[in-house]
Every structure is written in structure tokens, then in C-alpha cells.
Enzyme design. Sequence first.
Site, PDB file in Angstrom:
ATOM      1  N   LYS A 105       0.664  -0.913   0.555  1.00  8.84           N
ATOM      2  CA  LYS A 105      -0.220   0.008   0.309  1.00  8.84           C
ATOM      3  C   LYS A 105       0.851   1.168   0.157  1.00  8.84           C
ATOM      4  O   LYS A 105       1.068   1.670   0.877  1.00  8.84           O
ATOM      5  CB  LYS A 105      -1.005   0.267   1.304  1.00  8.84           C
ATOM      6  N   GLY A 166      -7.738   9.765   9.976  1.00  5.27           N
ATOM      7  CA  GLY A 166      -8.016   9.872  11.389  1.00  5.27           C
ATOM      8  C   GLY A 166      -9.040  10.554  11.518  1.00  5.27           C
ATOM      9  O   GLY A 166      -9.392  11.151  13.060  1.00  5.27           O
ATOM     10  N   ALA A 192      -9.417   6.327   3.969  1.00  2.00           N
ATOM     11  CA  ALA A 192      -9.703   7.679   4.986  1.00  2.00           C
ATOM     12  C   ALA A 192     -10.400   7.922   5.437  1.00  2.00           C
ATOM     13  O   ALA A 192     -11.360   8.487   4.465  1.00  2.00           O
ATOM     14  CB  ALA A 192      -7.911   8.532   4.642  1.00  2.00           C
ATOM     15  N   GLY A 193     -10.871   8.399   6.077  1.00  2.00           N
ATOM     16  CA  GLY A 193     -11.643   9.678   7.142  1.00  2.00           C
ATOM     17  C   GLY A 193     -13.058   8.852   7.106  1.00  2.00           C
ATOM     18  O   GLY A 193     -13.864   8.988   7.799  1.00  2.00           O
ATOM     19  N   ASN A 214      -9.642   1.838  10.002  1.00  3.39           N
ATOM     20  CA  ASN A 214      -8.505   2.066  11.400  1.00  3.39           C
ATOM     21  C   ASN A 214      -9.237   2.622  11.874  1.00  3.39           C
ATOM     22  O   ASN A 214      -9.201   1.948  13.301  1.00  3.39           O
ATOM     23  CB  ASN A 214      -7.072   2.011  10.628  1.00  3.39           C
ATOM     24  N   THR A 215      -9.055   4.307  11.857  1.00  4.32           N
ATOM     25  CA  THR A 215      -9.003   5.141  13.781  1.00  4.32           C
ATOM     26  C   THR A 215     -10.302   4.515  13.840  1.00  4.32           C
ATOM     27  O   THR A 215     -11.087   4.656  15.055  1.00  4.32           O
ATOM     28  CB  THR A 215      -8.995   6.840  13.308  1.00  4.32           C
TER      29      THR A 215
END
Length: 273
Positions: A105, A166, A192-193, A214-215
Site C-alpha cells: 500500500k 483519522g 481514510a476518514g 482503521n481509526t
Amino acid sequence: MNATKNPDPLIIAGREFHSRMMIGTGKFPSMTALREAIEASGSEIITVALRRVDLGKESGRDSIMGAIDPKRQLILPNTSGARSADEAVRLARLARAAGLEPWVKLELTPEPRYLLPDPVETLHAAERLIADGFTVLPYIQPDPVLAKRLEEAGTATVMPLGSPIGSNRGIKSRDMIGIIIEQANVPVVVDAGLGAPSHAAEAMEMGADAVLINTALADAREHGPMARAFAMAVEAGRMAYNAGLGPQRNTAEASSPLTGFLFESDKNAEATR
């Protein structure tokens, strides 16, 4: 990875996956939390930041690498923290030398506040890694022109951000991601986000092929249940997309012809009085 036949698999570089949800391994408060999230999600692609692990030494249940089952999940090294094409290429080669599959990645984020990916260095690094035999999954800003250039260079996917890493803000780049999805001939992964299961469902309803989370999982009070909620949202969004969402309209439209029938009946009754 899973022997069960899937009528709608995710295919990346000729490889078949059953889950359309990828998971990142950063920010989790413990390895127990990470293992719970991975297990509950059913994810088969787990990203690992090469700057956070020592691939030659990490093992056991108390390590990131120990939380991943390589028989069930693809370990996808990422170049998070790299600021130039040279750094990213070097990190990818180190992962391959340590015995990981030549998948990467590609993340290049020289700007520290918003962690926005560098489009120029990303394209340069992708071209070099592809020439070196890597399967490249690049993290990018939601730029349709860049996405097409990377696809033409030979990347296995394109991975536009929904909002900054994040931030948990969801898809703030919907129109541009929609264009990327429309034009792409490789899988589009919204990365992301995405901070809530509804964000993941939205991405899948738009026609994205997968999402990376993830976050949102690491921040959750209960990591396993949140991962399961995201997995269900991804499945629901994909099912809705395949079923065919109805068009949006600017005015109301009756859902039953009975309304019109009653209106006509009233008119006829009025005429016979």
C-alpha cells in the site's frame, strides 16, 4: 483464502477475496483490541505500517504481526511516513526482503498537518515499484486524473481518501470519488476518514469496490462489535449497489397508482351530480 464460494468476490491483481473491508493496524490501545477487530470484521487484507514494526523480530500475541494470521489474511505492508518516492521504494523493498509478499500500500504524506498524499511522488514511486515487480495499491487524494494515470501505469487499485486520515468525517469528496469510480477499470478502495458504519455503506452504495478502516475501529469503546458493524454496513452497501438504487427526484412521486385512481373517481363523481 476462504474456500467458501462467493458469487461476488473482490478481485485485486487476479487474487480473490471474500471480504470488501480492509483494516489498518495503527492506534489500537492493545493487541487484544486489534485481534478482536480483525476477527469480528472478517477482513482478509490487513495493512501494517513498515515504520512501526520490525519485520525480522516481531512475533507472538503481543505484537502487530502476531495479531495477524497469514493463512487467513494478506499482510499488506504500507509505506506510511514516507516523504519521497525514494523512501517509499526502500520501505517496500525491505518488506519484500523480510519475506512478505510483493504487495504494497503506497503512502506518501510529506505534509504533516493533514497527511495529504503527494500526487507527484506517488506516481513516480508507483512506476518504479511496478517495474520492480510489486503489486501496488496507492493511497491518493480524490483526483480523477491522477487515478487514471496510476491505473495506466499498472497499479492494482486506486485508493482515494474520503476525508483526511483519522478525521472520522466520512466522505467529503463524494463528487470526485464518484468520477473515479465511473472511470476506473481497477478496484476503487475508499481509504481514510470513514468514521461510522454509515460512511462505509455510503461508499459501497456509490460503487466503491472496498473500504479501508482503521481509526474508527481503534477509537471505538468496543472494538469487536464496531468492526462487525462496519462489516455488515459494507455488505449492505454492496448489496444495495448490486440491487440497483432508485433515482433521486426533485419532486414527490406517488408510490401507489391508487392515489390517481381515487382522484379520477372523485372527478367522475363530481361530473354526475
